[in-house]
Design an enzyme around this catalytic site. Structure first.
Site, PDB file in Angstrom:
ATOM      1  N   ARG A  96      89.216  71.481 -69.505  1.00  8.48           N
ATOM      2  CA  ARG A  96      90.037  72.444 -68.790  1.00  8.48           C
ATOM      3  C   ARG A  96      89.835  72.327 -67.285  1.00  8.48           C
ATOM      4  O   ARG A  96      88.707  72.303 -66.794  1.00  8.48           O
ATOM      5  CB  ARG A  96      89.718  73.876 -69.224  1.00  8.48           C
ATOM      6  CG  ARG A  96      90.517  74.873 -68.417  1.00  8.48           C
ATOM      7  CD  ARG A  96      90.612  76.221 -69.025  1.00  8.48           C
ATOM      8  NE  ARG A  96      91.375  77.085 -68.144  1.00  8.48           N
ATOM      9  CZ  ARG A  96      91.458  78.390 -68.275  1.00  8.48           C
ATOM     10  NH1 ARG A  96      90.851  78.974 -69.272  1.00  8.48           N
ATOM     11  NH2 ARG A  96      92.162  79.108 -67.436  1.00  8.48           N
ATOM     12  N   ARG A 130      96.566  75.025 -70.080  1.00  8.03           N
ATOM     13  CA  ARG A 130      95.141  74.742 -70.269  1.00  8.03           C
ATOM     14  C   ARG A 130      94.889  74.064 -71.616  1.00  8.03           C
ATOM     15  O   ARG A 130      95.572  74.356 -72.593  1.00  8.03           O
ATOM     16  CB  ARG A 130      94.300  76.006 -70.134  1.00  8.03           C
ATOM     17  CG  ARG A 130      94.382  77.069 -71.174  1.00  8.03           C
ATOM     18  CD  ARG A 130      95.485  78.107 -70.992  1.00  8.03           C
ATOM     19  NE  ARG A 130      95.772  78.602 -69.673  1.00  8.03           N
ATOM     20  CZ  ARG A 130      95.259  79.709 -69.148  1.00  8.03           C
ATOM     21  NH1 ARG A 130      94.406  80.419 -69.824  1.00  8.03           N
ATOM     22  NH2 ARG A 130      95.631  80.112 -67.965  1.00  8.03           N
ATOM     23  N   ASP A 182      91.341  77.825 -73.787  1.00  5.46           N
ATOM     24  CA  ASP A 182      90.947  79.043 -73.098  1.00  5.46           C
ATOM     25  C   ASP A 182      90.215  79.903 -74.124  1.00  5.46           C
ATOM     26  O   ASP A 182      90.682  80.037 -75.257  1.00  5.46           O
ATOM     27  CB  ASP A 182      92.250  79.734 -72.662  1.00  5.46           C
ATOM     28  CG  ASP A 182      92.021  80.988 -71.871  1.00  5.46           C
ATOM     29  OD1 ASP A 182      91.342  80.926 -70.852  1.00  5.46           O
ATOM     30  OD2 ASP A 182      92.558  82.046 -72.283  1.00  5.46           O
ATOM     31  N   ASP A 186      88.565  83.669 -74.516  1.00  3.61           N
ATOM     32  CA  ASP A 186      88.366  84.993 -73.906  1.00  3.61           C
ATOM     33  C   ASP A 186      87.539  85.885 -74.823  1.00  3.61           C
ATOM     34  O   ASP A 186      87.761  85.916 -76.044  1.00  3.61           O
ATOM     35  CB  ASP A 186      89.714  85.686 -73.668  1.00  3.61           C
ATOM     36  CG  ASP A 186      90.489  85.053 -72.525  1.00  3.61           C
ATOM     37  OD1 ASP A 186      89.861  84.515 -71.593  1.00  3.61           O
ATOM     38  OD2 ASP A 186      91.739  85.099 -72.574  1.00  3.61           O
TER      39      ASP A 186
HETATM   40  O1  GSY Z   1      94.780  84.195 -71.475  1.00  2.00           O
HETATM   41  C1  GSY Z   1      95.425  83.413 -72.354  1.00  2.00           C
HETATM   42  C2  GSY Z   1      96.245  82.346 -71.725  1.00  2.00           C
HETATM   43  N1  GSY Z   1      97.668  82.625 -71.831  1.00  2.00           N
HETATM   44  C3  GSY Z   1      98.429  82.594 -72.941  1.00  2.00           C
HETATM   45  C4  GSY Z   1      98.161  82.326 -74.298  1.00  2.00           C
HETATM   46  O2  GSY Z   1      97.032  82.036 -74.729  1.00  2.00           O
HETATM   47  N2  GSY Z   1      99.235  82.410 -75.156  1.00  2.00           N
HETATM   48  C5  GSY Z   1     100.498  82.722 -74.738  1.00  2.00           C
HETATM   49  N3  GSY Z   1     101.472  82.771 -75.622  1.00  2.00           N
HETATM   50  N4  GSY Z   1     100.767  82.983 -73.440  1.00  2.00           N
HETATM   51  C6  GSY Z   1      99.739  82.923 -72.556  1.00  2.00           C
HETATM   52  N5  GSY Z   1      99.758  83.154 -71.242  1.00  2.00           N
HETATM   53  C7  GSY Z   1      98.499  82.975 -70.829  1.00  2.00           C
HETATM   54  S1  GSY Z   1      97.998  83.166 -69.206  1.00  2.00           S
END
Ligand code: GSY
Length: 165
Positions: free
Chosen positions: A87, A96, A99, A101
């Site tokens: 990443r 990315r 990710d 979290d």
């Molecule tokens: O924080 C998550 C990153 N992220 C995502 C994701 O994981 N999935 C979707 N569908 N949209 C996202 N936008 C972000 S920023």
């Protein structure tokens, strides 16, 4: 004396390259850590991007882990795995490889400038709530005092056209 075992829920997302492999490798790497045990893994969902929408679809999943790591130690492990899987942080909310979290850490509420737990936007993100509901429908948000299932139902009822799973 043995350290306390904490139940933690993590959300994973990937939208570059072999998304499925990145998610699986991230979970394997978490499991290889001596202080982390994977307890449950949700299905992975293909989801439209939320936030910065000019990017490809994500694959999103959630895992339940038991860990003796502190929240900060766990954050460091997650960031290290993200980096090892390639990443590169360029655009905020941009594409990315993977990710990771921290969504819930037991029922702790943390906001120390480095880490915010529960994740501050989890209740408005279908791509977090749907997989989390698969593995932990009865987990309770320590601030809103609602179960994951309730929050997911409310999110679906809102029918926000800008959001997606
Ligand atoms: O924080 C998550 C990153 N992220 C995502 C994701 O994981 N999935 C979707 N569908 N949209 C996202 N936008 C972000 S920023």
């Amino acid at each position: 004396m043995s350290a306390k075992v904490n139940r933690v829920y993590l959300a994973l997302g990937s939208n570059i390259g072999d998304r499925d492999r990145y998610i699986r490798e991230a979970i394997d790497m978490l499991n290889e850590h001596e202080a982390i045990k994977i307890v449950k893994i949700s299905p992975a969902y293909n989801t439209a991007p939320v936030g910065y929408i000019d990017q490809t679809d994500f694959l999103n999943a959630a895992v339940a882990i038991d860990t003796t790591l502190s929240p900060r130690e766990l954050l460091a492990v997650c960031l290290d795995i993200e980096q090892r899987l390639g990443r590169v942080r360029t655009i905020r909310w941009g594409p990315r490889t993977v990710d990771i979290d921290i969504i819930f850490y037991d029922d702790l509420i943390i906001d120390d400038g480095i880490l915010t737990v529960p994740h501050p936007r989890m209740h408005e993100r279908g791509f977090v709530l749907q997989p989390l509901c698969d593995i932990a429908p009865n987990a309770v948000h320590p601030v809103y005092k609602k179960t994951v299932e309730q929050m997911y139902r409310e999110w679906k009822a809102k029918g926000d056209i800008n959001s997606n799973v």
